[in-house]
Design an enzyme around this catalytic site. Structure first.
Site, PDB file in Angstrom:
ATOM      1  N   ASN A 141       0.788  -1.074   0.085  1.00  0.00           N
ATOM      2  CA  ASN A 141      -0.026  -0.165  -0.048  1.00  0.00           C
ATOM      3  C   ASN A 141       0.919   1.214   0.221  1.00  0.00           C
ATOM      4  O   ASN A 141       1.407   1.600   0.964  1.00  0.00           O
ATOM      5  CB  ASN A 141      -0.723  -0.130   1.410  1.00  0.00           C
ATOM      6  CG  ASN A 141      -2.155   1.129   1.213  1.00  0.00           C
ATOM      7  OD1 ASN A 141      -2.065   2.060   0.380  1.00  0.00           O
ATOM      8  ND2 ASN A 141      -2.978   0.993   1.973  1.00  0.00           N
ATOM      9  N   ASN A 146      -6.298   6.124  -1.597  1.00  0.00           N
ATOM     10  CA  ASN A 146      -7.153   5.708  -2.597  1.00  0.00           C
ATOM     11  C   ASN A 146      -7.577   4.191  -2.175  1.00  0.00           C
ATOM     12  O   ASN A 146      -8.172   3.607  -2.820  1.00  0.00           O
ATOM     13  CB  ASN A 146      -6.518   5.542  -4.044  1.00  0.00           C
ATOM     14  CG  ASN A 146      -5.282   4.478  -3.959  1.00  0.00           C
ATOM     15  OD1 ASN A 146      -5.057   3.838  -2.887  1.00  0.00           O
ATOM     16  ND2 ASN A 146      -4.064   4.901  -4.564  1.00  0.00           N
ATOM     17  N   ASP A 147      -7.504   4.121  -0.919  1.00  0.00           N
ATOM     18  CA  ASP A 147      -8.118   2.524  -0.243  1.00  0.00           C
ATOM     19  C   ASP A 147      -9.407   2.532  -0.530  1.00  0.00           C
ATOM     20  O   ASP A 147      -9.952   1.172  -0.928  1.00  0.00           O
ATOM     21  CB  ASP A 147      -7.628   2.429   1.068  1.00  0.00           C
ATOM     22  CG  ASP A 147      -6.195   2.310   1.308  1.00  0.00           C
ATOM     23  OD1 ASP A 147      -5.395   2.059   0.376  1.00  0.00           O
ATOM     24  OD2 ASP A 147      -5.808   2.236   2.514  1.00  0.00           O
ATOM     25  N   GLY A 167      -5.931  -2.821   0.002  1.00  0.00           N
ATOM     26  CA  GLY A 167      -5.312  -1.430  -0.149  1.00  0.00           C
ATOM     27  C   GLY A 167      -4.130  -1.432  -0.777  1.00  0.00           C
ATOM     28  O   GLY A 167      -3.698  -0.302  -0.990  1.00  0.00           O
ATOM     29  N   ASP A 334      -6.160 -14.453 -19.916  1.00  0.00           N
ATOM     30  CA  ASP A 334      -7.084 -15.158 -18.980  1.00  0.00           C
ATOM     31  C   ASP A 334      -7.842 -16.435 -19.661  1.00  0.00           C
ATOM     32  O   ASP A 334      -8.437 -16.236 -20.828  1.00  0.00           O
ATOM     33  CB  ASP A 334      -7.722 -14.420 -17.870  1.00  0.00           C
ATOM     34  CG  ASP A 334      -8.469 -15.143 -16.993  1.00  0.00           C
ATOM     35  OD1 ASP A 334      -7.752 -15.863 -16.065  1.00  0.00           O
ATOM     36  OD2 ASP A 334      -9.649 -15.166 -16.932  1.00  0.00           O
ATOM     37  N   GLU A 363      -3.374 -18.709 -20.682  1.00  0.00           N
ATOM     38  CA  GLU A 363      -3.736 -19.523 -19.555  1.00  0.00           C
ATOM     39  C   GLU A 363      -4.539 -20.539 -20.035  1.00  0.00           C
ATOM     40  O   GLU A 363      -5.711 -20.691 -20.355  1.00  0.00           O
ATOM     41  CB  GLU A 363      -4.446 -19.133 -18.348  1.00  0.00           C
ATOM     42  CG  GLU A 363      -4.710 -19.929 -17.370  1.00  0.00           C
ATOM     43  CD  GLU A 363      -5.731 -19.360 -16.496  1.00  0.00           C
ATOM     44  OE1 GLU A 363      -6.053 -19.831 -15.299  1.00  0.00           O
ATOM     45  OE2 GLU A 363      -6.654 -18.492 -16.822  1.00  0.00           O
TER      46      GLU A 363
END
Length: 619
Positions: A141, A146-147, A167, A334, A363
Site C-alpha cells: 500500500n 485511494n483505499d 489497499g 486469462d 492460460e
C-alpha cells in the site's frame, strides 16, 4: 465509466437531448492514434440517459472519414466505422450527429503514437526474462488515500479478511522495484487492473466492469502510466492480464447490452463444463463443445459471444488500445481455453500485426501435454492451428516438478514424470515460449504443496530458473508464503512488509526466520546469476534419463555450459560425471553457482538427499 467531458470531449450543442442526457455520452475506444496499422476503428457511442435518434452522421476532419454507421437493437448505442488515413494529423476529430435538423458535435481525440514500438514498449518477454506475478491489492500500500473510493460498490477494507480489499496499489509496487531487481526479476505481470466495480471479491480483478477505466483504488490511469514509466526506467517490462472470455455482471455491456447476442444467452444459467477436450475430441458431442465455449464461469461473470463481430471488435480494439496507451510489453490471456478459438487467432493476429515484437501467452489449464499444445503454436497436424505464441506450462507443474518432488521414485513416477513431460516438447513449435511456474493466484502455494519442506522448495526454485522456457514467480513464494486453495483467498495473502507496521518485512529482512531468509537469498543469487548467463537465458537443453531419483540436464550455448543435477530421493547419491560425456567432454571443473564449491569432473561426487546443484562448467 469514462465520461466524455473528463477526456476533453466537448458536447458543443444539443437540442434533441436534455442537458442531463447530454452529459451521459461515452465513447469507446476513448481515443485512437495516427500512424497505426489498425487504421479502421469501430467507435461505440453510448448514451445512458436516452435513445440516440440519429438520421445522419457527418465528420469534417482531414484524413478521417465515416465508412459506415451501425444501429443496434438497443437505441442507447451507435457504432461508427471510422477510417484514419495515413496522412491524418493528431487533434480532436469533430463527429456531428444530426437528428431532425438539430445536431450534436462530439470531439474525439486522435493522438500521436508513443515512440519506440518494439524497442521501448511492446518489447515482448522471452526466455531471457524472469516474471513476477502480483496481486496489486495484496502486494504493498503506497497511497492509503485511494483505499476506498466513494461511490464504488465494494467499500470493504479489512486486512484480517481474505475476501475484503486490503489497499495495495501501483505506488506500492513502484516503491519496491529495486526489490524485484535484487531478485533478478525483469517483468511484472499484474492481475487485471481495469475497473472492477462489483459488490465483493474485487481483489482479483477478473470481473471487469469497464474496459477503458483503470481501477481508481489502484491509482487510476495516472498511476498505471507512472508504473509503466517506472518499469522502463528500471529496464523492466509490463505484462497486461487480458480477460476476454467474460466480464463482471455490473459491466454496462451486461446491464445494458447493445443487443442480446453480444453475450452467450441460455434459457437458464448454464456453467461451462470446463472440458477442453470437446474442442478437438473427434467423438465429442456438439452440445458439449457448445457448453465448454458458451457456458458461463459463474453467474457473476457473463460470457462474451465472440462470434458477434461487434463484440469481437470491441475486445480486440481495447487490447490494442492498452498496449499503445500504457506501453504494455506482453499480454497474458486469462481462461484462454474457454474462448472461441477462431476469435482468439484473429485477435492475436491483429495484435501482432500492430506490435510485431509483442509477446502473448495463454492460460491453458488442461489435462495433458497434447491438450496444452492445442492452444499454442504446435507441430500437430490438426484442422485448427493455434497462433498463440506461448502458454503457461501447467503440465511442467502438475505433471512435472510436483510429482518429481512429492512422489516416490519409481519406473513411471516421481522425477521420471518431469523428464517425460519435457520429452514431449516436440509437439510445440517453440517450447522456449512456454512460461514455467510453481504457483499462482489459483494454485496452491508451492511451499504448502510440498508440505512445507524447505529442501523441496529450494529444488523447485533452482529448476524454475534453469529449465527451458520463461520462469514466472508468484509474489512471496521466495519467502515461503503458504496457502492452500481451500478457499482461494488463502492463496492471495499480503506480502510481508507491504503495509506500515508489518512485523515481518521481506523488503528489509526484518522478522524473517532463517528458512525464509535462506530461500530468499537463493532466489536472489540464482536470479541475478541468470541475468548474466547466456546458457540459461537462450541456450539449448539436453537431459538424461533419471536414475535412482537423480535427474540431470544441461543448458548450453557456444559460450557457456551449465549442468543441473537434482537428487529427488531421500538418500545421498553418487555422481559419475563421465556418464554425461556428450556435454562434459572437454571440461575440467564445475563450480556451484550458489555455494562457489568446486568439483573436479574426473572424480566422482556425492550429492546429498533431496538436493540440487547448479554447476557452471569450465575448461
Amino acid at each position: 465509466m469514462r465520461i466524455l467531458s473528463s477526456l476533453a470531449i466537448a458536447l458543443l450543442w444539443c437540442c434533441f437531448l436534455s442537458p442531463a442526457h447530454a452529459q451521459s455520452f461515452s465513447c469507446y475506444p476513448t481515443n485512437w492514434w495516427v500512424g497505426m496499422t489498425t487504421n479502421r476503428v469501430q467507435l461505440m457511442i453510448r448514451n445512458t440517459g436516452a435513445s440516440i435518434d440519429i438520421q445522419k452522421v457527418s465528420l469534417q476532419y482531414p484524413g478521417v472519414r465515416v465508412e459506415k454507421l451501425h444501429r443496434t437493437p438497443n437505441p442507447h448505442y451507435l457504432l461508427l466505422d471510422l477510417v484514419i488515413e495515413p496522412g491524418a494529423k493528431a487533434g480532436n476529430v469533430p463527429i456531428t450527429l444530426n437528428s431532425k435538423g438539430k445536431s450534436l458535435t462530439i470531439q474525439w481525440p486522435l493522438h500521436n503514437r508513443r515512440g519506440g514500438n518494439g524497442k521501448d514498449y511492446a518489447r515482448g518477454v522471452g526466455s531471457e526474462d524472469f516474471i513476477s506475478l502480483l496481486i496489486t491489492d495484496r502486494f504493498a500500500n503506497g497511497d492509503p488515500a485511494n483505499d476506498r473510493i466513494p461511490g464504488m460498490r465494494d467499500q470493504s477494507l479489512n486486512r484480517d479478511s481474505i475476501y475484503h480489499r486490503h489497499g495495495g496499489d501501483f505506488q506500492g509496487i513502484i516503491n519496491h522495484l529495486d526489490y524485484f531487481r535484487s531478485l533478478g526479476v525483469t517483468a511484472l505481470w499484474l492481475l487485471p487492473v481495469q475497473e472492477n466495480n462489483m459488490p465483493n471479491r474485487t481483489e482479483h480483478g477478473y470481473a471487469i466492469t469497464d474496459h477503458y477505466t483503470i481501477d481508481p483504488r489502484f491509482g487510476g490511469e495516472a498511476g498505471y502510466l507512472k508504473l509503466g514509466d517506472s518499469l522502463r526506467k528500471h529496464n523492466m517490462k509490463l505484462i497486461l492480464d487480458a480477460v476476454y472470455n467474460h466480464m463482471g455482471l455490473y459491466h454496462f455491456l451486461a446491464q445494458d447490452p447493445p443487443a442480446p447476442d453480444w453475450l452467450h444467452q441460455w434459457p437458464a444459467f448454464t456453467q461451462t463444463n470446463s472440458r477442453e477436450q470437446t474442442l478437438f475430441d473427434p467423438y465429442a458431442a456438439p452440445s458439449e463443445h457448445k457448453k465448454m465455449v458458451n457456458g458461463w464461469f459463474v453467474k457473476e461473470m457473463p460470457d462474451f459471444n465472440h462470434s458477434n463481430p461487434f463484440m469481437a471488435t470491441f475486445l480486440t480494439q481495447h487490447l490494442i488500445w492498452y498496449v499503445e496507451k500504457f506501453g504494455v510489453d506482453a499480454i497474458r490471456v486469462d481462461t484462454y481455453t474457454y474462448n472461441d478459438p477462431v476469435f482468439s487467432n484473429a485477435c492475436n493476429e491483429q495484435l501482432l500485426r500492430e506490435f510485431p515484437r509483442l509477446t502473448l501467452f495463454g492460460e491453458s489449464k488442461v489435462n495433458g501435454v497434447l491438450n496444452q499444445a492445442y492452444y499454442t503454436q504446435n507441430n500437430l497436424d490438426l484442422p485448427f492451428k493455434s497462433n498463440m505464441p506461448g502458454t503457461l506450462d501447467f503440465q511442467c507443474l502438475q505433471n512435472g516438478i510436483i510429482p518429481a518432488l512429492m512422489e516416490p521414485v519409481g519406473w513411471m513416477s516421481g522425477v521420471y514424470k518431469l523428464y517425460n513431460t519435457l520429452s514431449q516438447d516436440m509437439v510445440y513449435k517453440n517450447p522456449m515460449n512456454n512460461v514455467l511456474l510453481l504457483d499462482s493466484h489459483d494454485d496452491n502455494r508451492f511451499f504448502s504443496e510440498v508440505k512445507e519442506d524447505v529442501r523441496k522448495h529450494e529444488i523447485a526454485f533452482q529448476w524454475l530458473l534453469t529449465c527451458r522456457g520463461i520462469p514466472q514467480m508468484y509474489y512471496g513464494s521466495e519467502v515461503l508464503m503458504k496457502g492452500l486453495n481451500n478457499p482461494d483467498g488463502w492463496l492471495r495473502q499480503d506480502f510481508p512488509g507491504g503495509w506500515e507496521g508489518d512485523k515481518k518485512n521481506a523488503f528489509t529482512g526484518e522478522g524473517l526466520n532463517a528458512d525464509e531468509r535462506r530461500v530468499q537469498q537463493l532466489v536472489q543469487q540464482l536470479g541475478r546469476y541468470r541475468l548474466g548467463s547466456s546458457a540459461l537465458k537462450k541456450g539449448k537443453m539436453m537431459h538424461y534419463v533419471p536414475e535412482n531419483g537423480v535427474y540431470a540436464y544441461f543448458r548450453y550455448d557456444d559460450n557457456q555450459t551449465v549442468m543441473c543435477i537434482m537428487n529427488t530421493s531421500e538418500h545421498k547419491q553418487a555422481i559419475d560425471f563421465r556418464k554425461y560425456t556428450e556435454r562434459v567432454n572437454g571440461f575440467q571443473q564445475a563450480t556451484n553457482v550458489i555455494t562457489n564449491e568446486k568439483l573436479a569432473l574426473d572424480q566422482a561426487a556425492e550429492i546429498p538427499a533431496m538436493k540440487m546443484w547448479v554447476l557452471e562448467l569450465s575448461r
